[in-house]
Design a protein around this motif. Structure first.
Motif, short mmCIF file in Angstrom:
data_model
loop_
_atom_site.label_atom_id
_atom_site.label_comp_id
_atom_site.label_asym_id
_atom_site.label_seq_id
_atom_site.Cartn_x
_atom_site.Cartn_y
_atom_site.Cartn_z
N UNK A 157 19.32 25.27 -20.30
CA UNK A 157 19.53 23.72 -20.72
C UNK A 157 20.38 22.73 -19.95
N UNK A 158 20.76 23.39 -19.18
CA UNK A 158 21.81 22.92 -17.44
C UNK A 158 19.97 22.77 -16.70
N UNK A 159 19.16 22.82 -16.89
CA UNK A 159 17.91 22.60 -16.01
C UNK A 159 17.12 22.18 -16.63
N UNK A 160 17.31 21.01 -17.66
CA UNK A 160 16.27 20.30 -18.52
C UNK A 160 16.79 18.95 -18.67
N UNK A 161 16.35 17.58 -18.86
CA UNK A 161 16.90 16.68 -19.80
C UNK A 161 16.02 15.61 -19.95
N UNK A 162 15.98 15.40 -21.13
CA UNK A 162 15.22 14.51 -22.12
C UNK A 162 15.12 12.72 -22.22
N UNK A 163 14.83 11.84 -21.63
CA UNK A 163 15.03 10.54 -21.23
C UNK A 163 14.69 9.87 -21.83
N UNK A 164 14.62 9.47 -23.34
CA UNK A 164 13.69 8.70 -24.28
C UNK A 164 13.37 7.27 -23.26
N UNK A 187 22.63 6.40 -13.23
CA UNK A 187 20.81 6.73 -12.58
C UNK A 187 21.58 8.02 -12.09
N UNK A 188 22.62 8.44 -12.07
CA UNK A 188 21.29 10.10 -11.63
C UNK A 188 21.86 11.48 -12.45
N UNK A 189 20.57 11.80 -12.30
CA UNK A 189 20.93 13.32 -13.03
C UNK A 189 20.83 14.83 -11.98
N UNK A 190 21.63 15.42 -12.62
CA UNK A 190 21.85 16.61 -12.26
C UNK A 190 20.77 18.02 -12.91
N UNK A 191 20.42 18.40 -12.26
CA UNK A 191 19.34 19.75 -12.89
C UNK A 191 19.46 21.16 -12.49
N UNK A 192 20.86 22.07 -13.40
CA UNK A 192 20.90 23.01 -13.04
C UNK A 192 19.60 23.98 -12.04
N UNK A 193 19.23 24.46 -11.07
CA UNK A 193 18.26 25.46 -10.91
C UNK A 193 18.23 26.87 -10.67
N UNK A 194 20.17 27.02 -10.79
CA UNK A 194 20.27 28.79 -10.68
C UNK A 194 21.60 28.36 -10.43
N UNK A 195 22.14 29.27 -12.42
CA UNK A 195 23.97 28.96 -11.86
C UNK A 195 24.15 30.52 -11.64
N UNK A 196 25.52 30.50 -10.28
CA UNK A 196 25.90 31.95 -10.51
C UNK A 196 27.28 31.84 -10.35
N UNK A 197 28.51 32.62 -10.28
CA UNK A 197 29.95 32.34 -10.02
C UNK A 197 30.17 31.87 -8.38
N UNK A 251 27.44 23.92 -25.03
CA UNK A 251 26.80 23.15 -24.04
C UNK A 251 27.30 21.87 -23.90
N UNK A 252 27.19 21.37 -22.83
CA UNK A 252 27.91 20.50 -22.20
C UNK A 252 27.52 18.87 -21.40
N UNK A 253 28.00 17.89 -21.58
CA UNK A 253 27.36 16.62 -21.42
C UNK A 253 28.43 16.02 -20.66
N UNK A 254 27.87 15.12 -19.64
CA UNK A 254 28.42 13.90 -19.61
C UNK A 254 28.33 12.75 -19.52
N UNK A 266 19.63 26.95 -32.18
CA UNK A 266 18.90 25.81 -31.13
C UNK A 266 20.21 24.80 -31.09
N UNK A 267 21.63 23.94 -30.66
CA UNK A 267 22.26 23.38 -30.42
C UNK A 267 22.42 22.30 -29.40
N UNK A 268 22.67 21.45 -29.46
CA UNK A 268 22.61 20.15 -28.72
C UNK A 268 23.28 18.58 -28.88
N UNK A 269 23.78 18.21 -27.71
CA UNK A 269 24.55 16.95 -28.23
C UNK A 269 22.80 16.05 -28.04
N UNK A 270 23.17 14.29 -28.92
CA UNK A 270 22.06 13.18 -28.64
C UNK A 270 23.11 12.22 -28.69
#
Length: 383
Positions: free
Chosen positions: A158-165, A213-223, A322-325, A373-377
């Motif tokens: 989820x943190x590595x993707x974005x849907x933009x209508x 307008x900036x988007x952040x997509x996580x390619x890899x998550x680690x502590x 899930x988290x959105x900003x 599945x769970x998501x904000x919209x």
């Protein structure tokens, strides 16, 4: 027969009210309720289809944030549950007939990936395909495989993707995701208007990403260190960020890794700490951190106040979130299961005022169902 006669009489009486009053009543309803009212009779359908009404309704509905939960009872039903922060109840949306247009349902394993506006993306595990569904226009299409080839539901983060209508009346959208290819993050983007994919390799460097307008997509998550791709203008190559935690996090949080859970999204990370209680865990604190555009590292933002934690600190066995900003607000949803019972926590942090809000949710009646599945919209509209 009496029940149907009473329903018809009520509908007729409602339509005899002045048009201005009917519109005022309709504006007080949530979008799914307005869509159902459109099916009552031709007069209401004509009123709701009026362009001036649509414009006013869309302006009101854009300010609402929705939480969608997709649940499935094997070989029984496929239901989307939607709850708005401007309503007080869940709305049920059956998607079975829509999904049937492109896959052999219910034998398919379908998962809700993400949603924005009227567009919802589902992943088919057996067909390894993405299905785009417009809940208002009822348009359904299968997205062509990306350049990486067919992908199962476990491949999507989820943190590595974005849907933009695109504009609300076009029905088109962009779907972006980032993936490591040969240890290098690559951004893949699908445009529904052209029906084609394009890819751009992210590069190391610094850039100015101030603005919304900036988007952040996580390619890899680690502590210890994350790999995040910052996407600005289409004319600027995506940039690689490697945010790390500072001393405060290292001293306070790395005592027991098993007592922490992380949820990433939109350049932020939520850290949930728990304590053991018999055969379950109990939430004891929640912190939110964001990427500092000055240092490129994780920067502490805020923590959920103790008075809210006392109310939401319930036992759980399994928990996802899930988290959105967006627009100065950080929204977090946590969905947990304890001995077969589901519980949902929705928290919102207003960055300017520094205030946390807990959105109270009625029972979603998930017991006995499978979470898929769970998501904000946001940005739902009548067109």
């Amino acid at each position: 027969m009496d029940e149907y006669h009473s329903s018809d009489t009520n509908a007729l009486g409602f339509c005899l009210l002045p048009s201005e009053l009917i519109q005022s009543i309709l504006f007080s309803l949530a979008l799914p309720e307005i869509l159902r009212m459109k099916l009552v009779n031709k007069f209401l359908s004509y009123l709701i289809s009026d362009q001036d009404f649509i414009r006013q309704c869309n302006l009101r509905s854009r300010s609402a944030t929705w939480l969608f939960v997709y649940k499935k009872r094997w070989r029984r039903d496929a239901i989307l549950h939607g709850f708005s922060d401007q309503s007080n109840r869940w709305f049920k949306i059956c998607i079975e007939d829509l999904i049937k247009q492109v896959v052999f349902y219910p034998d398919e394993d379908i998962y809700l990936l993400t949603a924005s506006g009227n567009i919802f993306l589902f992943a088919s595990n057996s067909q390894k395909a993405i299905i785009a569904v417009n809940l208002v226009s009822k348009a359904v299409k299968k997205i062509p495989p990306c350049p990486l080839g067919p992908r199962g539901t476990s491949s999507w983060r989820r943190s590595g993707m974005k849907l933009v209508p695109e504009s609300s009346d076009s029905g088109h959208f962009r779907f972006l995701f980032v993936e490591l290819v040969g240890n290098s993050p690559v951004v893949f983007e699908y445009n529904s208007e052209t029906g084609k994919w394009q890819c751009r390799e992210a590069r190391e460097g610094k850039g100015n990403f101030a603005g919304n307008d900036c988007m952040f997509l996580n390619a890899h998550n680690a502590p210890q260190e994350s790999l995040v791709v910052a996407i600005g203008s289409e004319y600027i190559p995506p940039l690689i960020l490697r945010p790390r935690f500072g001393n405060r996090e290292q001293q306070a949080s790395w005592v027991n890794v098993n007592d922490r859970r992380h949820v990433y999204g939109d350049g932020h990370v939520m850290i949930m700490r728990s304590r053991d209680q018999r055969r379950a865990k109990v939430l004891c604190s929640i912190e939110v951190w964001g990427i500092s555009l000055r240092s490129g590292n994780w920067e502490y933002v805020s923590n959920v106040p103790s008075e809210i934690m006392e109310q939401i600190g319930k036992p759980y066995g399994v928990m996802i979130g899930c988290l959105e900003a967006r627009n100065g607000r950080i929204r977090v949803v946590l969905m947990s299961n304890y001995e077969g019972s589901w519980d949902i926590i929705w928290l919102t942090y207003h960055q300017q005022s520094g205030v946390w809000n807990w959105v109270l949710l009625p029972d979603c009646k998930m017991k006995g169902a499978n979470l898929a599945g769970i998501t904000f919209s946001s940005g739902l509209s009548l067109t």
